[in-house]
Write a protein that holds these residues in place. Sequence first.
Motif, PDB file in Angstrom:
ATOM      1  N   PHE A 166       0.841  -1.209   0.000  1.00 40.76           N
ATOM      2  CA  PHE A 166       0.000   0.000   0.000  1.00 40.76           C
ATOM      3  C   PHE A 166       0.876   1.259   0.000  1.00 40.76           C
ATOM      4  O   PHE A 166       0.566   2.258  -0.642  1.00 40.76           O
ATOM      5  CB  PHE A 166      -0.890   0.046   1.249  1.00 40.76           C
ATOM      6  CG  PHE A 166      -2.258  -0.563   1.074  1.00 40.76           C
ATOM      7  CD1 PHE A 166      -3.053  -0.223  -0.020  1.00 40.76           C
ATOM      8  CD2 PHE A 166      -2.774  -1.453   2.012  1.00 40.76           C
ATOM      9  CE1 PHE A 166      -4.341  -0.762  -0.168  1.00 40.76           C
ATOM     10  CE2 PHE A 166      -4.052  -1.992   1.870  1.00 40.76           C
ATOM     11  CZ  PHE A 166      -4.826  -1.648   0.781  1.00 40.76           C
ATOM     12  N   PHE A 177     -24.083  14.872   0.694  1.00 39.71           N
ATOM     13  CA  PHE A 177     -22.696  15.357   0.754  1.00 39.71           C
ATOM     14  C   PHE A 177     -22.250  15.823  -0.639  1.00 39.71           C
ATOM     15  O   PHE A 177     -21.580  16.843  -0.790  1.00 39.71           O
ATOM     16  CB  PHE A 177     -21.794  14.229   1.263  1.00 39.71           C
ATOM     17  CG  PHE A 177     -20.325  14.532   1.187  1.00 39.71           C
ATOM     18  CD1 PHE A 177     -19.724  15.358   2.138  1.00 39.71           C
ATOM     19  CD2 PHE A 177     -19.540  14.006   0.169  1.00 39.71           C
ATOM     20  CE1 PHE A 177     -18.363  15.650   2.052  1.00 39.71           C
ATOM     21  CE2 PHE A 177     -18.187  14.305   0.083  1.00 39.71           C
ATOM     22  CZ  PHE A 177     -17.603  15.128   1.036  1.00 39.71           C
ATOM     23  N   LEU A 212     -14.271  -2.318  12.514  1.00 36.67           N
ATOM     24  CA  LEU A 212     -13.677  -2.207  11.171  1.00 36.67           C
ATOM     25  C   LEU A 212     -12.476  -3.139  11.033  1.00 36.67           C
ATOM     26  O   LEU A 212     -12.196  -3.651   9.957  1.00 36.67           O
ATOM     27  CB  LEU A 212     -13.258  -0.754  10.892  1.00 36.67           C
ATOM     28  CG  LEU A 212     -14.420   0.226  10.671  1.00 36.67           C
ATOM     29  CD1 LEU A 212     -13.918   1.668  10.726  1.00 36.67           C
ATOM     30  CD2 LEU A 212     -15.114  -0.031   9.327  1.00 36.67           C
ATOM     31  N   SER A 215     -15.672  -3.932   5.889  1.00 36.14           N
ATOM     32  CA  SER A 215     -16.541  -4.122   4.730  1.00 36.14           C
ATOM     33  C   SER A 215     -15.750  -4.201   3.422  1.00 36.14           C
ATOM     34  O   SER A 215     -16.256  -4.691   2.427  1.00 36.14           O
ATOM     35  CB  SER A 215     -17.557  -2.988   4.642  1.00 36.14           C
ATOM     36  OG  SER A 215     -16.910  -1.735   4.684  1.00 36.14           O
ATOM     37  N   GLN A 268      -6.930  -7.272   3.164  1.00 37.07           N
ATOM     38  CA  GLN A 268      -6.914  -6.480   4.403  1.00 37.07           C
ATOM     39  C   GLN A 268      -7.518  -7.258   5.566  1.00 37.07           C
ATOM     40  O   GLN A 268      -7.063  -7.152   6.690  1.00 37.07           O
ATOM     41  CB  GLN A 268      -7.723  -5.193   4.226  1.00 37.07           C
ATOM     42  CG  GLN A 268      -7.149  -4.213   3.241  1.00 37.07           C
ATOM     43  CD  GLN A 268      -8.128  -3.952   2.110  1.00 37.07           C
ATOM     44  OE1 GLN A 268      -8.410  -4.859   1.353  1.00 37.07           O
ATOM     45  NE2 GLN A 268      -8.615  -2.741   1.981  1.00 37.07           N
ATOM     46  N   ALA A 315      -1.052   6.856   0.159  1.00 39.78           N
ATOM     47  CA  ALA A 315      -1.501   7.986  -0.677  1.00 39.78           C
ATOM     48  C   ALA A 315      -2.964   7.876  -1.087  1.00 39.78           C
ATOM     49  O   ALA A 315      -3.621   8.891  -1.310  1.00 39.78           O
ATOM     50  CB  ALA A 315      -0.634   8.062  -1.927  1.00 39.78           C
ATOM     51  N   HIS A 316      -3.462   6.649  -1.190  1.00 37.17           N
ATOM     52  CA  HIS A 316      -4.845   6.473  -1.654  1.00 37.17           C
ATOM     53  C   HIS A 316      -5.807   6.171  -0.513  1.00 37.17           C
ATOM     54  O   HIS A 316      -6.955   5.824  -0.772  1.00 37.17           O
ATOM     55  CB  HIS A 316      -4.923   5.340  -2.687  1.00 37.17           C
ATOM     56  CG  HIS A 316      -4.376   5.723  -4.016  1.00 37.17           C
ATOM     57  ND1 HIS A 316      -5.140   6.282  -5.009  1.00 37.17           N
ATOM     58  CD2 HIS A 316      -3.112   5.664  -4.503  1.00 37.17           C
ATOM     59  CE1 HIS A 316      -4.389   6.528  -6.066  1.00 37.17           C
ATOM     60  NE2 HIS A 316      -3.142   6.165  -5.789  1.00 37.17           N
ATOM     61  N   MET A 370     -10.684   8.579   1.201  1.00 42.91           N
ATOM     62  CA  MET A 370     -10.961   9.992   1.493  1.00 42.91           C
ATOM     63  C   MET A 370     -12.219  10.143   2.344  1.00 42.91           C
ATOM     64  O   MET A 370     -12.377  11.113   3.058  1.00 42.91           O
ATOM     65  CB  MET A 370     -11.151  10.760   0.177  1.00 42.91           C
ATOM     66  CG  MET A 370      -9.849  11.096  -0.502  1.00 42.91           C
ATOM     67  SD  MET A 370     -10.107  11.722  -2.175  1.00 42.91           S
ATOM     68  CE  MET A 370     -10.663  13.389  -1.891  1.00 42.91           C
ATOM     69  N   GLY A 371     -13.144   9.166   2.225  1.00 46.56           N
ATOM     70  CA  GLY A 371     -14.421   9.295   2.924  1.00 46.56           C
ATOM     71  C   GLY A 371     -14.437   8.632   4.294  1.00 46.56           C
ATOM     72  O   GLY A 371     -15.494   8.476   4.897  1.00 46.56           O
TER      73      GLY A 371
END
Length: 427
Positions: free
Chosen positions: A61, A164, A296, A301, A330, A363-364, A367-368
């Motif tokens: 990652f 949003f 989490l 998910s 993951q 880096a990725h 974002m949410g």
Amino acid sequence: MTSPTGCPVSRDAAAFDPFGASYQLDPAEALRWSREQEPVFFSPKLGYWVVSRYDEVKAVFRDNLTFSPAIALEKLTPAPPEAVKILESYGFAMRRTMVNEDEPDHMERRRLLMDAFLPENLEKHEAWVRELVRSYMDHFIDKGRADLVEEMFREIPMTVALRFLGVPSEDAKELRKFSVAHTLNTWGRPSPEQQLKIAEDVGQFWQTAQAILDRMRDEPTGEGWMYDSIRMHHQHPDVVPESYLRSMMMAILVAAHETTAFATTNAFRILLSNRASWNDICENPTLIPSAIEECLRAAGSVVAWRRIATEDADVGGVSIPKGGKLLLVQASANRDPRHFENPDEFDIYRHNSAEHFTFGYGAHQCMGKNIARMEMRIILDEFVRRLPHIHLVEDQAFEYLPNTSFRGPTSLWVEWDPEQNPERRNR
Ligand code: HEM
């Protein structure tokens, strides 16, 4: 049998099937052997290198130049020519968005579009999200029995995402149906007949998203992240081009919707199955944020994500040839005992739960993530106050959409005695 580098493939590696019952049931458990014996292996059934331990997943990652995210949304099962024709008939022209974009374009765009996602800018959404959650609960609070997925978890993340983004909510129902098609289309193994149906749904999803975007472009002062993106497109058309806007309109709904709906469902399932933890958060709701991180970690998910090697590389001592595709699991890394003590235990007091990879890393990284956390926090907060006595309906069967990456049951039945609702008792 040998891998693309000519090394022998072990029996377990040859047998690994991400569409088989054991991975679909519990991906982390299905890869226990790999975490213990062979943390990086080539899966002939998938044609991918599978990475299952925490440090190796993190290393991949972290290096998004050697391990590009370009294939993150590539169809695992290629479309037959008939399905491609159907997509063409809808003018489907999905380009790379943020999640599968390489540098330097990715970071330049991410920086321009990040503001609305920052925690300080999300605070203003809290009051209406809470109101939304309460209004959904009002529909079933006196019933004593509910499928929480059907009653609210499936709808709230889409409604929150649309608001949003600034998208009018009347299109929500249509869009929800489409995003399920997108999951199967991207990470599933649909039959040739299903491929045709999915191509129709994805084509319609694309057209609906474009129609909404075109309407939004006529309102230059609108509020929401898609409007911000449209304005950025006008100011920096080279960084936020038209093709990006069109693809993002569709991709962001998928990114925001099922991920959060499944995460919330998984969290309720695991918390209610560990009654002492549920009781603890009912007694002390300030524990909810750390409980969410543990949910989490233990029942995320997004359970697997993809990268492709841009050059010959090494992961955990295993040579990956240029062009080698990697499946980073993951869910397995989140249960690696080298990083999480007693990883199979569900422990809301764990000190490092938040170091899970459910949101990716580097880096990725999602974002949410803070939008998802906010939604889950508010939903849990309302439940522990208004329905602390719910419990899972016994012996219910849990079904999952067959795919490698998005994971959550399609229903979650709970029961309670409405006479014991705190709001009734306090009346
Ligand atoms: C990226 C998971 C909710 C927007 C990602 C990635 C993962 C992920 C695994 C890829 C990370 C990587 O490559 O390192 C999740 C999960 C969610 C969730 C588990 C819910 C529990 C959301 C929401 C939104 C969102 C609510 C938006 C409203 C994005 C975007 C990216 C992304 C824009 C691309 C970031 C980039 O490439 O720079 N997410 N996500 N996600 N997610 Fe989420």
